[in-house]
Design a protein around this motif. Sequence first.
Motif, PDB file in Angstrom:
ATOM      1  N   ALA B 432      14.813   9.788  -0.129  1.00 15.31           N
ATOM      2  CA  ALA B 432      14.208   8.446  -0.008  1.00 15.31           C
ATOM      3  C   ALA B 432      13.826   8.116   1.426  1.00 15.31           C
ATOM      4  N   ARG B 433      14.293   8.921   2.382  1.00 14.44           N
ATOM      5  CA  ARG B 433      14.005   8.622   3.795  1.00 14.44           C
ATOM      6  C   ARG B 433      12.624   9.107   4.209  1.00 14.44           C
ATOM      7  N   ASN B 434      12.047   9.989   3.401  1.00 11.10           N
ATOM      8  CA  ASN B 434      10.759  10.575   3.758  1.00 11.10           C
ATOM      9  C   ASN B 434       9.621   9.779   3.107  1.00 11.10           C
ATOM     10  N   PRO B 435       8.823   9.034   3.898  1.00 15.38           N
ATOM     11  CA  PRO B 435       7.778   8.196   3.284  1.00 15.38           C
ATOM     12  C   PRO B 435       6.733   9.013   2.535  1.00 15.38           C
ATOM     13  N   ASP B 436       6.537  10.282   2.933  1.00 20.91           N
ATOM     14  CA  ASP B 436       5.532  11.116   2.259  1.00 20.91           C
ATOM     15  C   ASP B 436       5.936  11.453   0.820  1.00 20.91           C
ATOM     16  N   ASN B 437       7.242  11.385   0.547  1.00 18.62           N
ATOM     17  CA  ASN B 437       7.699  11.732  -0.805  1.00 18.62           C
ATOM     18  C   ASN B 437       7.152  10.775  -1.865  1.00 18.62           C
ATOM     19  N   TRP B 438       6.916   9.528  -1.468  1.00 18.96           N
ATOM     20  CA  TRP B 438       6.373   8.541  -2.404  1.00 18.96           C
ATOM     21  C   TRP B 438       5.018   9.032  -2.938  1.00 18.96           C
ATOM     22  N   GLU B 449      -0.563   6.602 -10.936  1.00 24.11           N
ATOM     23  CA  GLU B 449      -1.222   5.724  -9.983  1.00 24.11           C
ATOM     24  C   GLU B 449      -0.441   5.650  -8.673  1.00 24.11           C
ATOM     25  N   SER B 450      -1.191   5.564  -7.572  1.00 27.82           N
ATOM     26  CA  SER B 450      -0.537   5.627  -6.264  1.00 27.82           C
ATOM     27  C   SER B 450       0.264   4.369  -5.947  1.00 27.82           C
ATOM     28  N   PHE B 451      -0.005   3.248  -6.648  1.00 29.35           N
ATOM     29  CA  PHE B 451       0.716   2.011  -6.306  1.00 29.35           C
ATOM     30  C   PHE B 451       2.127   1.964  -6.882  1.00 29.35           C
ATOM     31  N   ARG B 452       2.436   2.890  -7.794  1.00 26.76           N
ATOM     32  CA  ARG B 452       3.699   2.795  -8.519  1.00 26.76           C
ATOM     33  C   ARG B 452       4.898   3.044  -7.595  1.00 26.76           C
ATOM     34  N   PRO B 453       5.869   2.144  -7.613  1.00 31.90           N
ATOM     35  CA  PRO B 453       7.035   2.309  -6.742  1.00 31.90           C
ATOM     36  C   PRO B 453       8.068   3.266  -7.341  1.00 31.90           C
ATOM     37  N   SER B 488      13.217   0.585   6.961  1.00 29.72           N
ATOM     38  CA  SER B 488      12.542   1.730   7.581  1.00 29.72           C
ATOM     39  C   SER B 488      13.331   3.020   7.355  1.00 29.72           C
ATOM     40  N   GLU B 489      14.595   2.881   6.950  1.00 32.96           N
ATOM     41  CA  GLU B 489      15.404   4.077   6.711  1.00 32.96           C
ATOM     42  C   GLU B 489      15.095   4.715   5.361  1.00 32.96           C
ATOM     43  N   ILE B 490      14.810   3.859   4.360  1.00 29.78           N
ATOM     44  CA  ILE B 490      14.534   4.391   3.012  1.00 29.78           C
ATOM     45  C   ILE B 490      13.169   3.880   2.524  1.00 29.78           C
ATOM     46  N   PRO B 491      12.091   4.226   3.241  1.00 29.80           N
ATOM     47  CA  PRO B 491      10.773   3.665   2.916  1.00 29.80           C
ATOM     48  C   PRO B 491      10.252   4.093   1.543  1.00 29.80           C
ATOM     49  N   ALA B 492      10.675   5.277   1.074  1.00 27.17           N
ATOM     50  CA  ALA B 492      10.101   5.787  -0.178  1.00 27.17           C
ATOM     51  C   ALA B 492      10.566   4.990  -1.402  1.00 27.17           C
ATOM     52  N   VAL B 493      11.626   4.172  -1.243  1.00 25.89           N
ATOM     53  CA  VAL B 493      12.072   3.366  -2.388  1.00 25.89           C
ATOM     54  C   VAL B 493      11.970   1.870  -2.095  1.00 25.89           C
ATOM     55  N   THR B 494      11.368   1.532  -0.952  1.00 23.76           N
ATOM     56  CA  THR B 494      11.200   0.115  -0.625  1.00 23.76           C
ATOM     57  C   THR B 494       9.803  -0.308  -1.052  1.00 23.76           C
ATOM     58  N   ILE B 529      18.972   8.079  -2.821  1.00 24.89           N
ATOM     59  CA  ILE B 529      17.894   9.048  -3.070  1.00 24.89           C
ATOM     60  C   ILE B 529      16.890   8.447  -4.052  1.00 24.89           C
ATOM     61  N   ILE B 530      15.712   9.068  -4.118  1.00 28.34           N
ATOM     62  CA  ILE B 530      14.716   8.673  -5.129  1.00 28.34           C
ATOM     63  C   ILE B 530      15.148   9.255  -6.468  1.00 28.34           C
TER      64      ILE B 530
END
Lengths: 76, 590
Positions: B432-438, B449-453, B488-494, B529-530
């Motif tokens: 979840a710390r890696n923004p690219d993983n989203w 869709e790219s907007f999905r959290p 900012s620590e867990i951007p992929a799930v925020t 984690i994601i």
Amino acid sequence: MPLPLLLRRLWNAWKAVGRGIGIVTGFVLLSVLWITIFGIYALCRKCAGLLKRSSPPASYWQPVPPDYPNSLDHEF
Amino acid sequence: MSSEQRKPCYILGLSCFYHDSAAVLLKDGEVVFAAQEERFTRKKHDEALPVRAVTRALRSAGITMRDIDAVVFYEKPLLKFFDRILSTVIAVWPRGFLMFHRAMHEWLQKKLWIPQIIRKELEYDGPVLFTTHHESHAASAYYPSGFPDAAIVTVDGVGEWATTTIGLGKGTEMTLKEELHFPHSLGLLYSAITYYLGFRVNSAEYKVMGLAPYGKPAYLDRMRSLMDLKEDGSFRLDMRFFTYEYGSTMTGKALERLFGQPRRKPEGPLTQFHKDIARSLQDLTNEVMLRIVRHAKETCPSENLCLAGGVALNCVANGVIRRSGLFKHIFIQPAAGDAGGALGAALAVWHRRFGGKRMDGFPHVFLGTEYAQEAIESFLKERGLPYETLTDAALPETVANLLEGENVIGWFQGRMEFGPRSLGNRSILADARNPDNWRKVNLKIKFRESFRPFAPTVLEERVSDYFDLREASPFMLLVADVLPHRRSEIPAVTHVDGSARIQTIRRDQNPRYEDLLKAFERKTGCAVIINTSFNVRGEPIVESPADAVNCFLHTEMDCLVLGNCLLKKSAMPDVRTGGQERYLGQFALD
Ligand SMILES: [Fe+2]
């Protein structure tokens, strides 16, 4: 005993025709039902509705109908 | 006869013939198996009689249909047909000609013969019982809640007549007191706007919920004009704006005029307008739900609240209810939609007909099929796929090492989850710390869709270190804010508004998944984690090792953990990983 190939084909063809006839007659019968029974009843209901004047209630909650004995056994 | 010799009481609950069909098997009031049919047929939201799910339930319990004491169907078909369907035909006449034909065909051919179909298809000759649709929902939330008493609220599209009910549970007694009737339905309003936004009804409502934080409530006033909402949460929809009573669509020109734009075409571009509509709908939903539960608290006083019905899957509204502080404890049935109706129907009969005792609680949803390690290994050997077998001790550390950074991992363990969420046994995991993983998981693995959290899983004891939440959320049904200093620590799930749809995990719920999170925390210091469902867009969540391997091979997933077997994409023969388009083409977009 398995049917000979020719008879089986004839039987399948007849079933397809029968299905087609069923679809057409079903459509006609349901349409007649919709126009007559449902139509007449709906018109009566609409006329009755025109006569009724009611102000909106304070709440739209309705009481749940009470349960009846052995209701679990029934589809209604 | 001594209690040791007593034959256990088996009750089979079924929900089917609308959407999300499912089978649930109770043994002396405890759930021994629960699964949706779609997982076996690979057809999302499959509505068919759940023959495969029943077969697996019987197999897992080691019994046959002859051992079943009662089969329970989750609604009352005749009440629905003769009362609601035919009344609606008359009420909307002369509109609805085609709808009438379609409904009559469906009912005359299938839905009026449900007991006969059940008996024939399941080769069963015992009693077939019926609960009402909302009783099934209510029972699915109240009986497993573990609460001695509770106010119960069920909100969905429609059952027989009811679309919303309020009730009270006390001990083993449950009474529904008040209800709202079709066509006035919060669930159908949400579905209608989902349709207007170009998404699939009864499937993509959660996308609208995910889209809402990108918008502003610019259309809230116009959204409010769609209903006459009373202070007590009851409402009537203005049916001039909706066509679902008589048409094959949900909304028509009147709604387009109200909002000033035509309906979005499916897969068309998403503009700020659509995001604002989604947000306005979500805000209205929150407001209505809050009023309903406030009224429930007045009508059925209790410190506890139980929620079920499809709208109870709206975790944003659930978060609003939680924050209101109206109730001390809230239990939301994780399978809140119609699949959970099978559970509620069976539980209602266990209490009403068999006078059984309450189950202790509902700690987890791992109630479906499972595959032994030997079966997994023999499958992999048969397919000729290279893999490494890890010991139980080495597994968490090895997977945590792989998880750190940018690897995306398919995680297939133990018994399959019941309900719409993957909660750690049929999941796709990432850091979840890696923004690219989203972006990577959305576009290259899920093809959605790219907007999905994405939702996070967090160790239960650390939830308040990351989120504005001081309680467990084991079923991913509560939304809460990520603490500002953690965003900012867990951007992929925020999510864009700083919120997250949280799953907490505790050892007794899923020890292997907890071991993995603990290992990841030891390695990285991060307890989050994601966790997203193990499937691609439009595909039911994977059920078997074969489904998992197919999904792994045809996406850009990096690793797959099947039980104790680790498969790495880099080690896969190229020939096995082709055919992505064909694979994705099997599943209708949702
Ligand atoms: Fe429902």
